[in-house]
Design a protein around this motif. Structure first.
Motif, PDB file in Angstrom:
ATOM      1  N   THR A   1       0.806  -1.228   0.000  1.00 18.19           N
ATOM      2  CA  THR A   1       0.000   0.000   0.000  1.00 18.19           C
ATOM      3  C   THR A   1       0.835   1.274   0.000  1.00 18.19           C
ATOM      4  O   THR A   1       0.293   2.369  -0.118  1.00 18.19           O
ATOM      5  CB  THR A   1      -0.934   0.014   1.219  1.00 18.19           C
ATOM      6  N   ASP A   2       2.156   1.143   0.119  1.00 16.91           N
ATOM      7  CA  ASP A   2       3.040   2.306   0.040  1.00 16.91           C
ATOM      8  C   ASP A   2       3.376   2.545  -1.430  1.00 16.91           C
ATOM      9  O   ASP A   2       4.150   1.789  -2.030  1.00 16.91           O
ATOM     10  CB  ASP A   2       4.308   2.053   0.855  1.00 16.91           C
ATOM     11  N   ARG A   3       2.812   3.563  -2.022  1.00 15.65           N
ATOM     12  CA  ARG A   3       2.968   3.808  -3.458  1.00 15.65           C
ATOM     13  C   ARG A   3       4.429   4.016  -3.871  1.00 15.65           C
ATOM     14  O   ARG A   3       4.786   3.777  -5.023  1.00 15.65           O
ATOM     15  CB  ARG A   3       2.127   5.025  -3.874  1.00 15.65           C
ATOM     16  N   PHE A   4       5.266   4.471  -2.931  1.00 13.98           N
ATOM     17  CA  PHE A   4       6.682   4.667  -3.267  1.00 13.98           C
ATOM     18  C   PHE A   4       7.318   3.347  -3.702  1.00 13.98           C
ATOM     19  O   PHE A   4       8.183   3.317  -4.594  1.00 13.98           O
ATOM     20  CB  PHE A   4       7.436   5.232  -2.064  1.00 13.98           C
ATOM     21  N   ASN A   5       6.909   2.247  -3.077  1.00 18.80           N
ATOM     22  CA  ASN A   5       7.475   0.935  -3.404  1.00 18.80           C
ATOM     23  C   ASN A   5       7.048   0.428  -4.772  1.00 18.80           C
ATOM     24  O   ASN A   5       7.640  -0.510  -5.300  1.00 18.80           O
ATOM     25  CB  ASN A   5       7.057  -0.089  -2.342  1.00 18.80           C
ATOM     26  N   LEU A   6       6.020   1.067  -5.342  1.00 20.14           N
ATOM     27  CA  LEU A   6       5.476   0.613  -6.618  1.00 20.14           C
ATOM     28  C   LEU A   6       5.854   1.528  -7.774  1.00 20.14           C
ATOM     29  O   LEU A   6       5.296   1.424  -8.869  1.00 20.14           O
ATOM     30  CB  LEU A   6       3.950   0.520  -6.527  1.00 20.14           C
ATOM     31  N   THR A   7       6.812   2.407  -7.539  1.00 21.70           N
ATOM     32  CA  THR A   7       7.212   3.385  -8.552  1.00 21.70           C
ATOM     33  C   THR A   7       7.504   2.719  -9.900  1.00 21.70           C
ATOM     34  O   THR A   7       8.251   1.734  -9.971  1.00 21.70           O
ATOM     35  CB  THR A   7       8.461   4.150  -8.081  1.00 21.70           C
ATOM     36  N   ASN A   8       6.873   3.256 -10.950  1.00 23.43           N
ATOM     37  CA  ASN A   8       7.066   2.844 -12.352  1.00 23.43           C
ATOM     38  C   ASN A   8       6.433   1.503 -12.714  1.00 23.43           C
ATOM     39  O   ASN A   8       6.467   1.116 -13.886  1.00 23.43           O
ATOM     40  CB  ASN A   8       8.556   2.800 -12.723  1.00 23.43           C
ATOM     41  N   LEU A   9       5.852   0.794 -11.758  1.00 22.95           N
ATOM     42  CA  LEU A   9       5.233  -0.485 -12.100  1.00 22.95           C
ATOM     43  C   LEU A   9       3.974  -0.287 -12.946  1.00 22.95           C
ATOM     44  O   LEU A   9       3.554  -1.197 -13.661  1.00 22.95           O
ATOM     45  CB  LEU A   9       4.895  -1.281 -10.838  1.00 22.95           C
ATOM     46  N   ASN A  10       3.392   0.891 -12.867  1.00 23.75           N
ATOM     47  CA  ASN A  10       2.193   1.159 -13.667  1.00 23.75           C
ATOM     48  C   ASN A  10       2.472   1.106 -15.160  1.00 23.75           C
ATOM     49  O   ASN A  10       1.563   0.893 -15.964  1.00 23.75           O
ATOM     50  CB  ASN A  10       1.593   2.517 -13.291  1.00 23.75           C
ATOM     51  N   THR A  11       3.728   1.274 -15.548  1.00 26.48           N
ATOM     52  CA  THR A  11       4.080   1.226 -16.971  1.00 26.48           C
ATOM     53  C   THR A  11       4.311  -0.210 -17.455  1.00 26.48           C
ATOM     54  O   THR A  11       4.443  -0.447 -18.639  1.00 26.48           O
ATOM     55  CB  THR A  11       5.356   2.046 -17.242  1.00 26.48           C
ATOM     56  N   GLU A  12       4.368  -1.142 -16.519  1.00 21.64           N
ATOM     57  CA  GLU A  12       4.674  -2.522 -16.881  1.00 21.64           C
ATOM     58  C   GLU A  12       3.480  -3.467 -16.788  1.00 21.64           C
ATOM     59  O   GLU A  12       3.579  -4.626 -17.186  1.00 21.64           O
ATOM     60  CB  GLU A  12       5.793  -3.061 -15.978  1.00 21.64           C
ATOM     61  N   VAL A  13       2.387  -2.972 -16.235  1.00 25.92           N
ATOM     62  CA  VAL A  13       1.246  -3.854 -15.967  1.00 25.92           C
ATOM     63  C   VAL A  13      -0.020  -3.307 -16.613  1.00 25.92           C
ATOM     64  O   VAL A  13      -0.402  -2.152 -16.381  1.00 25.92           O
ATOM     65  CB  VAL A  13       1.026  -4.018 -14.448  1.00 25.92           C
ATOM     66  N   LEU A  14      -0.678  -4.127 -17.396  1.00 25.02           N
ATOM     67  CA  LEU A  14      -1.958  -3.774 -18.003  1.00 25.02           C
ATOM     68  C   LEU A  14      -3.022  -3.724 -16.906  1.00 25.02           C
ATOM     69  O   LEU A  14      -3.012  -4.527 -15.979  1.00 25.02           O
ATOM     70  CB  LEU A  14      -2.327  -4.826 -19.051  1.00 25.02           C
ATOM     71  N   HIS A  15      -3.929  -2.767 -16.999  1.00 23.88           N
ATOM     72  CA  HIS A  15      -4.988  -2.588 -15.993  1.00 23.88           C
ATOM     73  C   HIS A  15      -4.375  -2.458 -14.597  1.00 23.88           C
ATOM     74  O   HIS A  15      -4.858  -3.059 -13.625  1.00 23.88           O
ATOM     75  CB  HIS A  15      -5.968  -3.765 -16.015  1.00 23.88           C
ATOM     76  N   TYR A  16      -3.324  -1.662 -14.520  1.00 22.58           N
ATOM     77  CA  TYR A  16      -2.564  -1.535 -13.267  1.00 22.58           C
ATOM     78  C   TYR A  16      -3.438  -1.179 -12.075  1.00 22.58           C
ATOM     79  O   TYR A  16      -3.364  -1.819 -11.017  1.00 22.58           O
ATOM     80  CB  TYR A  16      -1.465  -0.482 -13.443  1.00 22.58           C
ATOM     81  N   GLN A  17      -4.274  -0.170 -12.197  1.00 21.04           N
ATOM     82  CA  GLN A  17      -5.049   0.307 -11.055  1.00 21.04           C
ATOM     83  C   GLN A  17      -6.027  -0.753 -10.555  1.00 21.04           C
ATOM     84  O   GLN A  17      -6.141  -0.988  -9.350  1.00 21.04           O
ATOM     85  CB  GLN A  17      -5.805   1.585 -11.418  1.00 21.04           C
ATOM     86  N   LYS A  18      -6.705  -1.401 -11.477  1.00 19.88           N
ATOM     87  CA  LYS A  18      -7.643  -2.451 -11.080  1.00 19.88           C
ATOM     88  C   LYS A  18      -6.897  -3.637 -10.463  1.00 19.88           C
ATOM     89  O   LYS A  18      -7.365  -4.250  -9.494  1.00 19.88           O
ATOM     90  CB  LYS A  18      -8.469  -2.917 -12.286  1.00 19.88           C
TER      91      LYS A  18
END
Length: 235
Positions: A41-58
């Motif tokens: 749940t710490d967004r800092f640990n997830l930095t840049n993963l949104n560019t690697e995963v389809l439907h990242y938020q869901k």
């Protein structure tokens, strides 16, 4: 495996509530440790993963048990499930390089949960998962033996399908940087080919060369260590 494969007595709310535990308990996922909720749940640990995963938020909402109750098509649901598994794998690779994650993986290693080295002269030493690439979809997970310092394919097909990027290229070495007293001595025993009790000449020459190289390496490391100690000593 997806939600449709859960028993009919399990509601979707139960699935969402316990997603990480469910994922870790799936057959074939025994190599994974449970990532702490605070880390996910710490967004800092997830930095840049949104560019690697389809439907990242869901996918993140599914992992963190905050999935919206808004209806989804079966196709979208399946894509989100796959993305959640992939996202968890990428998060796992980062988590196991933290002190908490290393501790969990070290405990699994100590108990032989990743399997034992198939090499006879390693005397069934425990193995550690390792990736040959930190980039997803490049290499499947392998198992590293700290005694012979070589890698092996998992015995089970269900483990051999895991992506090596979910464990990273540095896990075994980081473990022993953090637990240096528990690093095993390298195995210097090896099989020597013989015919009627005599060593094969070419192999004997190769082994002698390898022994000489090993001794030279030990000397170089000793000199380097002494030099560093001298530089660090007070004037």
């Amino acid at each position: 495996m997806n939600m449709n494969e859960l028993s009919s007595t399990d509601s979707e709310s139960d699935y969402y509530k316990y997603w990480i535990d469910w994922f870790a308990g799936l057959e074939g996922n025994e190599y994974f440790c449970v990532v702490d909720e605070e880390y996910v749940t710490d967004r800092f640990n997830l930095t840049n993963l949104n560019t690697e995963v389809l439907h990242y938020q869901k996918a993140l909402e599914l992992i963190t048990d905050n999935m919206s109750t808004k209806p989804m098509t079966n196709e979208l649901r399946e894509q989100v499930e796959k993305s959640a598994m992939h996202l968890y794998g990428l998060i796992h690779a980062r988590y196991i390089m933290t002190a908490r994650g290393l501790s969990k993986m070290y405990e699994k290693y100590k108990h032989g949960e990743f399997g034992l080295c198939p090499r006879y002269h390693c005397s069934q030493h425990p193995l550690i998962p390792v990736g040959l690439s930190d980039v997803a979809f490049k290499e499947k997970v392998k198992l590293y033996c700290p005694r012979c310092e070589d890698v092996y394919c998992p015995k089970s097909r269900r483990h051999s399908r895991l992506d090596g990027a979910y464990f990273g290229t540095g896990l075994p070495h980081m473990i022993f940087l953090n637990y240096p007293a528990n690093r095993p001595a390298p195995s210097e025993q090896r099989y020597v080919p013989r015919i009627f009790g005599f060593k094969l000449h070419e192999v004997a020459v190769l082994h002698r060369w390898q022994d000489e190289q090993r001794e030279e390496q030990k000397k170089r490391l000793g000199i380097a260590s002494s030099s560093n100690s001298t530089q660090l000593s007070p004037a």
